[in-house]
Design a protein around this motif. Structure first.
Motif, PDB file in Angstrom:
ATOM      1  N   ASN A 275      93.645  95.934  71.133  1.00  0.00           N
ATOM      2  CA  ASN A 275      94.195  97.049  71.907  1.00  0.00           C
ATOM      3  C   ASN A 275      93.113  98.123  72.081  1.00  0.00           C
ATOM      4  O   ASN A 275      92.007  98.002  71.545  1.00  0.00           O
ATOM      5  CB  ASN A 275      95.474  97.589  71.272  1.00  0.00           C
ATOM      6  CG  ASN A 275      96.367  98.244  72.316  1.00  0.00           C
ATOM      7  OD1 ASN A 275      96.004  99.251  72.919  1.00  0.00           O
ATOM      8  ND2 ASN A 275      97.519  97.660  72.559  1.00  0.00           N
ATOM      9  N   VAL A 276      93.458  99.191  72.824  1.00  0.00           N
ATOM     10  CA  VAL A 276      92.429 100.105  73.333  1.00  0.00           C
ATOM     11  C   VAL A 276      91.473 100.633  72.258  1.00  0.00           C
ATOM     12  O   VAL A 276      90.249 100.486  72.384  1.00  0.00           O
ATOM     13  CB  VAL A 276      93.069 101.283  74.104  1.00  0.00           C
ATOM     14  CG1 VAL A 276      92.002 102.281  74.546  1.00  0.00           C
ATOM     15  CG2 VAL A 276      93.835 100.765  75.319  1.00  0.00           C
ATOM     16  N   SER A 277      92.010 101.246  71.199  1.00  0.00           N
ATOM     17  CA  SER A 277      91.106 101.878  70.225  1.00  0.00           C
ATOM     18  C   SER A 277      90.165 100.858  69.596  1.00  0.00           C
ATOM     19  O   SER A 277      88.957 101.098  69.495  1.00  0.00           O
ATOM     20  CB  SER A 277      91.909 102.603  69.144  1.00  0.00           C
ATOM     21  OG  SER A 277      92.729 103.574  69.740  1.00  0.00           O
ATOM     22  N   CYS A 278      90.717  99.739  69.160  1.00  0.00           N
ATOM     23  CA  CYS A 278      89.852  98.726  68.554  1.00  0.00           C
ATOM     24  C   CYS A 278      88.838  98.208  69.571  1.00  0.00           C
ATOM     25  O   CYS A 278      87.671  97.981  69.233  1.00  0.00           O
ATOM     26  CB  CYS A 278      90.684  97.585  67.970  1.00  0.00           C
ATOM     27  SG  CYS A 278      91.506  98.050  66.422  1.00  0.00           S
TER      28      CYS A 278
ATOM     29  N   CYS B 251      98.088  96.316  69.138  1.00  0.00           N
ATOM     30  CA  CYS B 251      97.791  97.377  68.170  1.00  0.00           C
ATOM     31  C   CYS B 251      98.500  97.199  66.828  1.00  0.00           C
ATOM     32  O   CYS B 251      99.715  97.097  66.745  1.00  0.00           O
ATOM     33  CB  CYS B 251      98.162  98.731  68.766  1.00  0.00           C
ATOM     34  SG  CYS B 251      97.920 100.102  67.614  1.00  0.00           S
ATOM     35  N   LEU B 252      97.704  97.160  65.770  1.00  0.00           N
ATOM     36  CA  LEU B 252      98.234  96.915  64.429  1.00  0.00           C
ATOM     37  C   LEU B 252      98.537  98.201  63.666  1.00  0.00           C
ATOM     38  O   LEU B 252      98.905  98.163  62.501  1.00  0.00           O
ATOM     39  CB  LEU B 252      97.243  96.054  63.636  1.00  0.00           C
ATOM     40  CG  LEU B 252      97.243  94.557  63.990  1.00  0.00           C
ATOM     41  CD1 LEU B 252      96.051  93.842  63.372  1.00  0.00           C
ATOM     42  CD2 LEU B 252      98.540  93.890  63.550  1.00  0.00           C
ATOM     43  N   GLY B 253      98.366  99.348  64.316  1.00  0.00           N
ATOM     44  CA  GLY B 253      98.667 100.597  63.621  1.00  0.00           C
ATOM     45  C   GLY B 253      97.611 100.980  62.605  1.00  0.00           C
ATOM     46  O   GLY B 253      97.918 101.455  61.507  1.00  0.00           O
ATOM     47  N   GLY B 254      96.345 100.763  62.989  1.00  0.00           N
ATOM     48  CA  GLY B 254      95.235 101.171  62.130  1.00  0.00           C
ATOM     49  C   GLY B 254      94.079 101.661  62.994  1.00  0.00           C
ATOM     50  O   GLY B 254      92.915 101.606  62.590  1.00  0.00           O
ATOM     51  N   CYS B 255      94.431 102.177  64.180  1.00  0.00           N
ATOM     52  CA  CYS B 255      93.462 102.464  65.250  1.00  0.00           C
ATOM     53  C   CYS B 255      92.269 103.322  64.827  1.00  0.00           C
ATOM     54  O   CYS B 255      91.179 103.145  65.357  1.00  0.00           O
ATOM     55  CB  CYS B 255      94.160 103.128  66.422  1.00  0.00           C
ATOM     56  SG  CYS B 255      95.867 102.627  66.636  1.00  0.00           S
TER      57      CYS B 255
ATOM     58  N   CYS C 105      92.806  92.625  66.472  1.00  0.00           N
ATOM     59  CA  CYS C 105      93.432  93.602  67.366  1.00  0.00           C
ATOM     60  C   CYS C 105      92.480  93.907  68.507  1.00  0.00           C
ATOM     61  O   CYS C 105      91.334  94.294  68.281  1.00  0.00           O
ATOM     62  CB  CYS C 105      93.774  94.894  66.627  1.00  0.00           C
ATOM     63  SG  CYS C 105      94.293  96.196  67.777  1.00  0.00           S
TER      64      CYS C 105
ATOM     65  N   ILE D  74      90.464  96.445  63.537  1.00  0.00           N
ATOM     66  CA  ILE D  74      91.334  95.880  62.520  1.00  0.00           C
ATOM     67  C   ILE D  74      91.470  94.375  62.761  1.00  0.00           C
ATOM     68  O   ILE D  74      91.756  93.936  63.875  1.00  0.00           O
ATOM     69  CB  ILE D  74      92.740  96.518  62.558  1.00  0.00           C
ATOM     70  CG1 ILE D  74      92.659  98.051  62.399  1.00  0.00           C
ATOM     71  CG2 ILE D  74      93.646  95.891  61.509  1.00  0.00           C
ATOM     72  CD1 ILE D  74      92.366  98.550  61.020  1.00  0.00           C
TER      73      ILE D  74
HETATM   74  S1  FES Z   1      94.180  99.582  68.566  1.00  0.00           S
HETATM   75 FE1  FES Z   1      93.695  98.249  66.946  1.00  0.00          FE
HETATM   76  S2  FES Z   1      94.932  98.992  65.369  1.00  0.00           S
HETATM   77 FE2  FES Z   1      95.570 100.245  67.049  1.00  0.00          FE
END
Ligand code: FES
Ligand SMILES: Cc1cc2nc3c(=O)[nH]c(=O)nc-3n(C[C@H](O)[C@H](O)[C@H](O)COP(=O)(O)O)c2cc1C
Ligand code: SF4
Lengths: 444, 154
Positions: free
Chosen positions: B82-85, B121-125, B80, B130
């Motif tokens: 996406n932003v948080s990861c 985003c995998l829903g584990g931010c 993942c 993740i």
């Molecule tokens: S950003 Fe990686 S799981 Fe949401």
């Protein structure tokens, strides 16, 4: 600070994925109570509770249920569809709800099915959620032996296959019908013509997992929690530059600052760094600057700041993060996930990414910064579903609130954050070229 | 093999109301589990089992990221970004996997064993980075974990 637990109540002491454990803490008692109450009384209780949908649109749940036509008005079967597609960047609460309190969620499904006269419940769960899916299926397996609980309701778990847009309720319905998941024009609304053109209620996982507690404590008691327009509790997903990423169940009205800094919640920023910005409700929401954290985390307070709780995904960004790079990564997400149905969204998101890339490289002039805002303007309000609108509003908010930083990138300036920014050079799926060696090995 | 798949699809079909094509996504998933990817032949099998056209099946399959319309490796590693990861260092994790596997994101290793991809985003931010390894989430993955994960797949 103590926090009232409703959705996650009991999970600290017990493994509530097991039916026996859940029943030991009074689980499924609300179902019996609800069946004794009858459909209309349940809906009234929900109205009194002032519960609003947790999926992002904040629609009053009791009112939604009351729109379902009576069998005399419409003889088609009624359906209850649960939105477990959770794909909003920053949100991971439904994941934890299904994984830790599957029976509370199922109890909510059964009560709601009773209230909206549905015999079939479809749980549309995102395809990537393999573990939650397995936990849910195991919990339903336990229910097979319990016709007293199941009644005449069938719950079907339907897996998605990787598409953010399928979280939009009408796209979800098309996907559930086995089609490409593209939003439908509304009206008709799902309550009138939803799944298989029949009356359908679509609700989020957390909304439904809250229903048993409302029946248990009564709507009036529930409405005492939280603040006006944001009653009860909410599971808030906190991630990014915080010490303690995770889901926290709190009463809305708590300040965003407390959410981030309280030792039992976010626990503050690693290394004591300053906060540059916070995305308050998932990447589709308007950004807040580090100076705006005193705001109450509830519908009205965030609306006053022109933003929203959305799906309650709080992403904290420290002072190293480049806002142009953030714009690129967020824009790339929407570019990838646009379903392609409307031109402003399909083409506009690609334009946004391209202009932002030029900006980041230092190859853009002020004209291009204006062009970016103009593109945002041409998407916003001109799309079929909120995906395009929210993408444009989010990106425009980065420019508006961090204009100086964008200006610093112009005319050969390049990125002032340099490679200190953790978002430097991040590869997004939309930018990933698929070179498949295996396709040369395996004959097609 | 084909007969078993046909039968399994009929079982799924019976779950949904008659005259609907709701069984299509689950059927595509089954076919993909059987063959690894949705080849033209696999799509034809699904179409036959559901009385649909192969074109309809391909049109639907091509909408969803999880369906492979091209062959992939035996194993799938999805990082993942996406932003948080990304804030936790997902890019460095991705690069560590690229080094370990000797292929870039979007590619399959020379021996056809592992496909490496980035994913949204995998829903584990809150528990990132993740990495989904054959669809099972690994939480809090750091660049230093890549070698051990790759070894598991060998
Ligand atoms: S950003 Fe990686 S799981 Fe949401
Ligand atoms: C692009 C987009 C994505 C959405 N994703 C989700 C989602 O993943 N989960 C969800 O419950 N609602 C999502 N929604 C909101 C749904 O359309 C719908 O409002 C919600 O499921 C209704 O349930 P609620 O009233 O219980 O919140 C999304 C909306 C849009 C526009
Ligand atoms: S706004 Fe975007 S995602 Fe929504 S229907 Fe239009 S193209 Fe599809």
């Amino acid at each position: 600070m103590s926090h009232k637990q409703i959705v996650m109540a009991g999970t600290d002491a017990r493994d509530l994925t097991k039916l026996a454990e859940y029943e030991a803490v009074g689980g499924y008692a609300s179902l019996a109570k609800a069946r004794a109450l009858g459909a209309e009384a349940i809906t009234n209780e929900l109205m009194t509770s002032e519960l609003r949908g947790r999926g992002g649109a904040f629609f009053p749940t009791g009112r939604k249920w009351s729109f379902v036509p009576s069998p005399e008005q419409n003889p088609n079967p009624h359906y209850l569809v649960i939105n477990a597609d959770e794909s909003e960047p920053g949100s991971f609460k439904d994941n934890e709800i299904i994984s830790r309190v599957p029976h509370r969620f199922i109890e909510g499904c059964l009560i709601t099915a009773h209230a909206v006269l549905a015999k079939h419940v479809y749980v549309y769960i995102r395809g990537e959620y393999l573990e939650p899916y397995e936990i849910l299926v195991a919990a339903l397996e336990e229910l097979k032996e319990r016709p007293d609980l199941r009644g005449d309701v069938t719950i079907i778990v339907h897996r998605g296959a990787g598409a953010y847009i399928c979280g939009e309720e009408t796209a979800l319905l098309d996907s559930l019908e086995g089609k490409r998941g593209q939003p439908r024009t509304k009206p008709p609304f799902p309550a009138v013509a939803g799944l298989y053109a029949s009356p359908t209620v679509v609700n989020n996982v957390e909304t439904i997992a809250t229903v048993p507690a409302i029946i248990e404590m009564g709507g009036a008691e529930y409405a005492k929690l939280g603040v006006p327009n944001s009653r009860g509790t909410r599971l808030i997903s906190v991630s990014g530059h915080v010490e303690r990423g995770g889901n926290y169940e709190v009463e809305p009205g708590i300040s965003l600052k407390d959410l981030i800094f309280a030792p039992e919640l976010g626990g503050g920023v690693p290394g004591g760094r300053a906060i540059k910005a916070v995305i308050p409700g998932g990447s589709s929401t308007v950004i807040l600057t580090g100076d705006e954290l005193e705001v109450g985390y509830d519908f009205d307070s965030l609306l006053a700041k022109n933003t929203a709780m959305g799906s309650a995904g709080v992403i904290v960004l420290d002072d190293r993060v480049c806002m142009v790079q953030l714009g690129i990564r967020v824009s790339e997400f929407y570019e990838h996930e646009s379903c392609g149905k409307c031109t402003p969204c399909r083409e506009g998101t690609r334009w946004m990414t391209q202009i932002l890339r030029k900006l980041e490289a230092g190859d853009a002039s002020e004209h291009e910064l204006d062009l970016l805002l103009s593109v945002c303007d041409r998407i916003n309000g001109k799309c079929l579903c909120p995906l395009g609108d929210t993408a444009a509003m989010a990106i425009a908010s980065y420019v508006e609130k961090f204009r100086d930083e964008f200006i610093a990138h112009l005319n050969g300036g390049g990125c002032p954050c340099g490679d200190h920014s953790p978002l430097d050079g991040v590869l997004a799926p939309v930018a990933q070229h698929i070179h498949n060696h295996a396709s040369e090995l395996v004959p097609a | 093999m084909g007969v078993a798949l046909f039968e399994k699809i009929q079982e799924i079909r019976a779950i949904y109301p008659e005259g609907t094509q709701s069984a299509l996504l689950p059927a595509l998933r089954l076919a993909q589990e059987e063959y690894g990817w949705l080849s033209p032949d696999a799509l034809r099998e699904v179409a036959d089992a559901l009385d649909l056209t192969p074109a309809m099946c391909k049109s639907v399959a091509s909408f969803y990221d999880q369906f492979n319309l091209e062959p992939v490796g035996e194993h799938l590693v999805e990082v993942c970004t996406n932003v948080s990861c990304a804030l936790y260092g997902a890019q460095q994790v991705l690069e560590a996997f690229q080094d370990e596997l000797g292929c870039r994101a979007g590619e399959t290793t020379e021996d056809g064993k592992v496909t490496l991809r980035t994913i949204e985003c995998l829903g584990g931010c809150g528990w990132g980075t993740i990495v989904a390894v054959d669809h099972a989430y690994r939480k809090g993955v750091k660049p230093g974990d890549a070698a051990a994960i790759v070894k598991e797949l060998a």
